[in-house]
Scaffold this active site. Structure first.
Site, PDB file in Angstrom:
ATOM      1  N   LYS A   9      12.679 -15.261 -10.539  1.00  8.63           N
ATOM      2  CA  LYS A   9      12.411 -14.218 -11.543  1.00  8.63           C
ATOM      3  C   LYS A   9      11.391 -14.721 -12.553  1.00  8.63           C
ATOM      4  CE  LYS A   9      13.568 -11.485  -9.897  1.00  8.63           C
ATOM      5  NZ  LYS A   9      14.276 -11.401  -8.665  1.00  8.63           N
TER       6      LYS A   9
ATOM      7  N   ASN B  18      -1.503   1.848   5.930  1.00  6.30           N
ATOM      8  CA  ASN B  18      -0.632   0.737   5.486  1.00  6.30           C
ATOM      9  C   ASN B  18      -0.340  -0.122   6.709  1.00  6.30           C
ATOM     10  OD1 ASN B  18      -0.507   2.138   3.120  1.00  6.30           O
ATOM     11  ND2 ASN B  18       1.703   2.556   3.217  1.00  6.30           N
ATOM     12  N   GLY B  19      -0.327  -1.432   6.542  1.00  5.57           N
ATOM     13  CA  GLY B  19      -0.005  -2.310   7.670  1.00  5.57           C
ATOM     14  C   GLY B  19      -1.166  -3.227   7.991  1.00  5.57           C
TER      15      GLY B  19
ATOM     16  N   CYS C 229       0.815  -1.215   0.000  1.00  4.79           N
ATOM     17  CA  CYS C 229       0.000   0.000   0.000  1.00  4.79           C
ATOM     18  C   CYS C 229       0.846   1.262   0.000  1.00  4.79           C
ATOM     19  CB  CYS C 229      -0.868   0.026   1.241  1.00  4.79           C
ATOM     20  SG  CYS C 229      -1.800  -1.464   1.527  1.00  4.79           S
TER      21      CYS C 229
ATOM     22  N   GLU D   8      17.324 -17.887  -7.731  1.00  4.03           N
ATOM     23  CA  GLU D   8      16.955 -16.520  -8.110  1.00  4.03           C
ATOM     24  C   GLU D   8      16.409 -16.490  -9.543  1.00  4.03           C
ATOM     25  OE1 GLU D   8      16.334 -13.981  -6.618  1.00  4.03           O
ATOM     26  OE2 GLU D   8      16.502 -12.355  -8.042  1.00  4.03           O
TER      27      GLU D   8
ATOM     28  N   GLU E 295       7.803 -15.170 -10.973  1.00  2.00           N
ATOM     29  CA  GLU E 295       7.063 -13.996 -10.515  1.00  2.00           C
ATOM     30  C   GLU E 295       6.603 -13.087 -11.655  1.00  2.00           C
ATOM     31  OE1 GLU E 295       9.097 -11.275  -7.790  1.00  2.00           O
ATOM     32  OE2 GLU E 295      10.991 -11.656  -8.787  1.00  2.00           O
TER      33      GLU E 295
ATOM     34  N   ARG F 143       5.022  -0.093  -6.020  1.00  2.00           N
ATOM     35  CA  ARG F 143       4.987  -0.894  -4.801  1.00  2.00           C
ATOM     36  C   ARG F 143       4.004  -2.058  -4.918  1.00  2.00           C
ATOM     37  NH1 ARG F 143       6.677   2.286  -0.089  1.00  2.00           N
ATOM     38  NH2 ARG F 143       5.158   1.173   1.158  1.00  2.00           N
TER      39      ARG F 143
ATOM     40  N   HIS G 247      17.316 -37.443  -6.899  1.00  2.00           N
ATOM     41  CA  HIS G 247      16.577 -37.817  -5.687  1.00  2.00           C
ATOM     42  C   HIS G 247      15.096 -37.447  -5.799  1.00  2.00           C
ATOM     43  CE1 HIS G 247      20.277 -38.955  -3.747  1.00  2.00           C
ATOM     44  NE2 HIS G 247      20.819 -37.810  -4.135  1.00  2.00           N
TER      45      HIS G 247
ATOM     46  N   LYS H 222       6.075  -4.521  -4.084  1.00  2.00           N
ATOM     47  CA  LYS H 222       7.518  -4.266  -4.078  1.00  2.00           C
ATOM     48  C   LYS H 222       8.090  -4.381  -2.681  1.00  2.00           C
ATOM     49  CE  LYS H 222      11.489  -3.134  -5.689  1.00  2.00           C
ATOM     50  NZ  LYS H 222      12.210  -4.247  -6.335  1.00  2.00           N
TER      51      LYS H 222
ATOM     52  N   TRP I 133      -3.171  -2.669  -1.278  1.00  2.00           N
ATOM     53  CA  TRP I 133      -2.798  -4.042  -1.630  1.00  2.00           C
ATOM     54  C   TRP I 133      -3.517  -4.917  -0.608  1.00  2.00           C
ATOM     55  CZ3 TRP I 133       0.021  -8.148   0.595  1.00  2.00           C
ATOM     56  CH2 TRP I 133       0.505  -9.108  -0.329  1.00  2.00           C
TER      57      TRP I 133
HETATM   58  C1  AGP Z   1      11.925 -10.521  -5.678  1.00  2.00           C
HETATM   59  O1  AGP Z   1      11.970 -10.136  -6.987  1.00  2.00           O
HETATM   60  C2  AGP Z   1      10.975  -9.794  -4.812  1.00  2.00           C
HETATM   61  N1  AGP Z   1      10.897  -8.414  -5.041  1.00  2.00           N
HETATM   62  C3  AGP Z   1      11.024 -10.219  -3.344  1.00  2.00           C
HETATM   63  O2  AGP Z   1      11.352 -11.550  -3.229  1.00  2.00           O
HETATM   64  C4  AGP Z   1      11.926  -9.379  -2.409  1.00  2.00           C
HETATM   65  O3  AGP Z   1      13.262  -9.670  -2.646  1.00  2.00           O
HETATM   66  C5  AGP Z   1      11.540  -9.687  -0.951  1.00  2.00           C
HETATM   67  O4  AGP Z   1      10.211  -9.304  -0.743  1.00  2.00           O
HETATM   68  C6  AGP Z   1      12.445  -9.002   0.046  1.00  2.00           C
HETATM   69  O5  AGP Z   1      12.389  -7.617  -0.077  1.00  2.00           O
HETATM   70  P1  AGP Z   1      13.515  -6.694   0.553  1.00  2.00           P
HETATM   71  O6  AGP Z   1      14.790  -6.998  -0.137  1.00  2.00           O
HETATM   72  O7  AGP Z   1      13.037  -5.291   0.287  1.00  2.00           O
HETATM   73  O8  AGP Z   1      13.575  -7.005   2.019  1.00  2.00           O
END
Ligand code: AGP
Length: 607
Positions: free
Chosen positions: A485, A98-99, A2, A481, A488, A27, A504, A602, A74
Site C-alpha cells: 500500500k 484492450n489486451g 485500458c 500488504e 504503490e 482502471r 539475516h 486497477k 494504458w
Molecule cells: C493492489 O493494491 C493492487 N490493486 C494489485 O496488487 C491487485 O491486487 C492485483 O493486480 C490483483 O488484482 P485482482 O485482485 O483484481 O486479481
C-alpha cells in the site's frame, strides 16, 4: 488498465462516450481518445493525459455524432503519447483495443508489404489495418472483424467502426472482458459495466470468442465459429452512484471506511446459528471439501497477500497442506499436482490476466476442482470455477485495493473454517472463529476511529525514502500488504520481512533514519516479535507498532497504537486497516495521485 466504450444511437452521444471514459478512469490509463462516424468519414480526437484533457479538446473541436468508439489507454507497446493513443485508424475504419496482440510484428510486416502505413508503435494498429484490408476484399464490417480476429494471437477486447457502415459498431473479445448494454433505441459496448451505468442496467457478458454487432435498434451476437447465439441478459445491481466518491476526497478513503459494511455484507446469509453454511460455496461443496487433501492458492498482488494469510489458516485449522503462489510464476512452471488438490484463485476483478491464465492451465492438471474468491460475479474467473465464494465489497475504484482485501480475508476465513470443520476441527475453536468473524465489522469500525492518530503518525514518513514493515505468522503477509500500500500510492520504497528474518540481512538497513512498522498481535509469536523489535530499537530504528490492546501497554519502545483485542481469524483483518490509513495519509501529505497512482492499473488484463 485500458477502457472501451462504444455507442450506436439516434441522438448525439459524444458526452456519453466521454462520461463512460471518465467512469473507467479508475482502471488506470495514460491517454484517451474518441472516434465518431460522421457523414461519409470518421473524425478523431486524442489526448495524452486525463479524460478532462480530451473533454477540453472536444469542446474546442465541437466533435459530435450518433455513433462512436472511445478508449482510455494504458501503454504496453509504445510510450504514452497522442500518436499511440487509441482509436487507431485505417482509412475509414477505426479500432479501440484492450489486451495484447502477440503476433503483431508478423502482421505488421505483412500489412506494410500490402501498402498499409503505420503511424504508431502500438500492437493495436495492426487490427485497424487488418479489418480495413478484409473490407477492401469485399467483406462487410462484421465479416471483416470475424476474419481479422481469426488471425490474432493474444488477448483482446475490441470495438470497431467503419464509415462504410455508419451506425454500426462491431465488438469482439478473447481473453479480455467486453460487455454489451441494451438501451431504448440505442445499444452500447464497454469493457466494464461502470461505463454504462447511467445509460442502462441491462447487460450481456460476452463469452470467449464472441463477436457482437450493434446498431441503434439491433444487437446480434456470434460465437467463435460465427454462429448466431443468444446470451443471457443480466440486470446489474450496481447503481450509478455506487461509484460516487460522496463526501470523501478520494475513493481509497471512502473504500477504507466502507470496510465494516463490506465485511458485514460478505458475512450476510453465510452463518446461521453459529455455523457456516457449507452450501454457500456451491452445491457440491460438502463432497468436495471432504475430498480435499491439499490446496493450491494462486493470485496476484494484494489478492496474493490474502492467499498467504489463508495458507496459515488452512494449515493451522484444517491441517491440510496449502501453498500460495503468484500467478505469473505458477503459469510458467510445471506444477506437480497430487490427487485431491483444490485449486483456489483469489481476485478482486476476476479478470487478472495471469490469474485467469493459471486457472485455464489448471484444467490440464488433475485438480479436484477449481474455486474462486472474487468480487465480480460476472467475471471470467468466476465463470470458470466450480466453487465460488463472492466477496461483497461493492465496486472498488481506488487502484490500491483495500475493502477487496479485507473481504477476501473474510471469505477465505469462512472457507478455511469450513474445510477445518470437515476435518474434525475442535468445535470450540470452530465456534470461536465464527464468533470472531461476526464481531469483525464492529471492531474494524473501532480501528477506523483511530484515523486522526494515524494521520499524525503519517507526518513522520513524508520525508522518508524507505520503510520496513515487520510481522510474523499471518501478520507477515499483513506487513507485505502494508508495504505494498505504502509503495504503490506514496512511492516510498517499502519492504516487508518476516520479523525473524531481520537479522539475516535487512537489519543492516536499520539506522535512525529508517522507519520500521510492526504489527503485533497477541499470539504465540509475541515474545519472538518483541525480541526482533528490540534489535531494531538497539540500532536506533524508529518503531511504529500497531499492537493488540493486551500487549500494547507492555511496549515501551517507539510509537505504539492500540488495536482492539482479536483472535487468530480477526487479527489480520484488524491489523490491516491502520496500515491502509497510514499509506493513505502519507500519500496525501506527499501530494501523489492517490486513486490513480502512476504506472498502475486497477485491473491488469494484460500479461
Ligand atoms: C493492489 O493494491 C493492487 N490493486 C494489485 O496488487 C491487485 O491486487 C492485483 O493486480 C490483483 O488484482 P485482482 O485482485 O483484481 O486479481
Amino acid at each position: 488498465m485500458c477502457g472501451i466504450v462504444g455507442i450506436s444511437a439516434q441522438r448525439n452521444i459524444i458526452q456519453h462516450l466521454i462520461a463512460g471514459l471518465a467512469a473507467l478512469e479508475y482502471r488506470g490509463y495514460d491517454s484517451a481518445g474518441v472516434v465518431m462516424v460522421a457523414g461519409d468519414g470518421i473524425a478523431r480526437i486524442r489526448a495524452k493525459g486525463k479524460v478532462r484533457d480530451l473533454q477540453a479538446l472536444q469542446r474546442e473541436t465541437g466533435l459530435d455524432g450518433h455513433c462512436g468508439i472511445a478508449h482510455t489507454r494504458w501503454a504496453t507497446h509504445g510510450v504514452p503519447s497522442e500518436h499511440n493513443a487509441h482509436p487507431h485508424v485505417s482509412g475509414p475504419t477505426s479500432v479501440v483495443h484492450n489486451g495484447i496482440i502477440e503476433n503483431h510484428a508478423v502482421l505488421r510486416a505483412r500489412l506494410q508489404a500490402e501498402g498499409f502505413e503505420f503511424t504508431s508503435e502500438t500492437d493495436t494498429e495492426v487490427i485497424a489495418h487488418l479489418v480495413e484490408s478484409h473490407q477492401r476484399q469485399g467483406k462487410d464490417l462484421l465479416a471483416a472483424v470475424q476474419a481479422a480476429v481469426a488471425e490474432l494471437h493474444g488477448a483482446y477486447a475490441i470495438a470497431v467502426v467503419s464509415a462504410r457502415e455508419p451506425g454500426v459498431v462491431v465488438g469482439a473479445r478473447y481473453g479480455a472482458p467486453l460487455i454489451a448494454g441494451l438501451g431504448e433505441g440505442e445499444q452500447y459496448l464497454a469493457s466494464d459495466v461502470h461505463a454504462l451505468l447511467p445509460l442502462t442496467r441491462r447487460f450481456i457478458y460476452l463469452e470467449e470468442g464472441d463477436v457482437v454487432k450493434i446498431g441503434h435498434d439491433a444487437l446480434d451476437i456470434f460465437d467463435a465459429e460465427g454462429r448466431p447465439v443468444r446470451r443471457e441478459i443480466r440486470e446489474s445491481h450496481f447503481s450509478a452512484d455506487a461509484v460516487d466518491r460522496g463526501e470523501y476526497p478520494h475513493y481509497m478513503l471512502k473504500e477504507i471506511h466502507e470496510q465494516p459494511q463490506a465485511i458485514a455484507d460478505t458475512l450476510e446469509g453465510r452463518i446461521a446459528g453459529g455455523r457456516i453454511l457449507t452450501q454457500i460455496l456451491g452445491v457440491e461443496a460438502e463432497r468436495l471439501l471432504a475430498e480435499t487433501q491439499s490446496v493450491h492458492i494462486i493470485a496476484c498482488g494484494t489478492s496474493y497477500h490474502a492467499g498467504l494469510v489463508a495458507r496459515y489458516w488452512i494449515e493451522q485449522l484444517a491441517g491440510v497442506p496449502c501453498t500460495a503462489e503468484i500467478a505469473s510464476e505458477y503459469r510458467y512452471r510445471n506444477p506437480v499436482v497430487r490427487e485431491g488438490t483444490l485449486f483456489l484463485t483469489i481476485s478482486q476483478s476476476g479478470e487478472t490476466a495471469d490469474t485467469l491464465a493459471a486457472l485455464k492451465l489448471s484444467r490440464q492438471r488433475p485438480y479436484l476442482c477449481r474455486m474462486a474468491v472474487c468480487n465480480v460475479p460476472e467475471s471470467s474467473i468466476v465463470r470458470e470455477s466450480e466453487l465460488v465464494l463472492m466477496t461483497r465489497a461493492g465496486p472498488e475504484i481506488g487502484v490500491a485495493s483495500t475493502k477487496a482485501f479485507s473481504t477476501q480475508l473474510v471469505a477465505l476465513a469462512l472457507f478455511a473454517l469450513e474445510l477445518a470443520r470437515a476435518r474434525g476441527l475442535d468445535p470450540a475453536r470452530y465456534s470461536d472463529g465464527v464468533r470472531q468473524l461476526e464481531l469483525l465489522p464492529g471492531q474494524v469500525a473501532q480501528v477506523l476511529a483511530l484515523d486522526p492518530q494515524i494521520r499524525r503518525l503519517a507526518e513522520a514518513f513524508v520525508q522518508k525514502q524507505h520503510a520496513l514493515f515487520l510481522g510474523r505468522g499471518t501478520h507477515w503477509p499483513v506487513a507485505m500488504e502494508g508495504a505494498l500500500k505504502l509503495k504503490e500510492i506514496s512511492y516510498i520504497h517499502a519492504e516487508a520481512y518476516a520479523a525473524g528474518e531481520l537479522k539475516h540481512g535487512p537489519l543492516a538497513l536499520v539506522d535512525a533514519d529508517m522507519p520500521v512498522v510492526a504489527v503485533m498481535p497477541n499470539d504465540a509469536l509475541l515474545d519472538k516479535l518483541k525480541s526482533n523489535l528490540e534489535e531494531v530499537s538497539a540500532r536506533g530504528g524508529q518503531l511504529y507498532v500497531f499492537a493488540d490492546e493486551d500487549v500494547a501497554t507492555g511496549m515501551d519502545k517507539g510509537h505504539v497504537l492500540t488495536l482492539p483485542r482479536a483472535g487468530e481469524i480477526a487479527a489480520p483483518v484488524i491489523s490491516t486497516v491502520p496500515l491502509q490509513l497510514l499509506a493513505y495519509h502519507v500519500a496525501v501529505l506527499r501530494g501523489t495521485d492517490v486513486d490513480q497512482p502512476r504506472n498502475l492499473a486497477k485491473s491488469v488484463t494484460v500479461e
